[in-house]
Design a protein around this motif. Structure first.
Motif: not given
Length: 99
Positions: A45, A48-49, A52, A69, A74
């Motif tokens: 996560y 990914y955060r 993005s 995201m 999220e």
């Protein structure tokens, strides 16, 4: 995912799959494995955060896939981050009652 870094669906599925596995491990009594799996989901996560956010902040970069995201990633990613930092079982943080 390394070959297809900008695929929001694959990233979301990976986080949701690891979260489900962590809950299953916790339900079977393997708290240590559940915490490790939740930590892995939280790491995915966070990556990914970051990715993005970098796309969002780079206005000159083309985003033909509209990479962003997803809401499920999220929500579940935040849950896994919170649980990975806590000492109590996954079910306690997932319930939201703090017990």
């Amino acid at each position: 995912m390394e070959r297809d870094r900008h695929h929001a669906g694959k990233r979301t599925r990976a986080i949701l799959t690891l979260a489900a596995l962590a809950r299953s491990q916790q339900a079977s009594g393997d708290e240590a494995a559940a915490k490790r799996t939740a930590s892995s989901a939280a790491e995915l996560y966070a990556d990914y955060r970051r990715l993005s956010k970098s796309i969002e902040d780079s206005h000159g970069i083309r985003n033909d896939r509209r990479f962003r995201m997803t809401l499920p990633a999220e929500l579940e990613g935040r849950r896994m981050e919170q649980w990975a930092r806590r000492k109590e079982p996954l079910s306690a943080s997932a319930s939201g009652d703090g017990s």
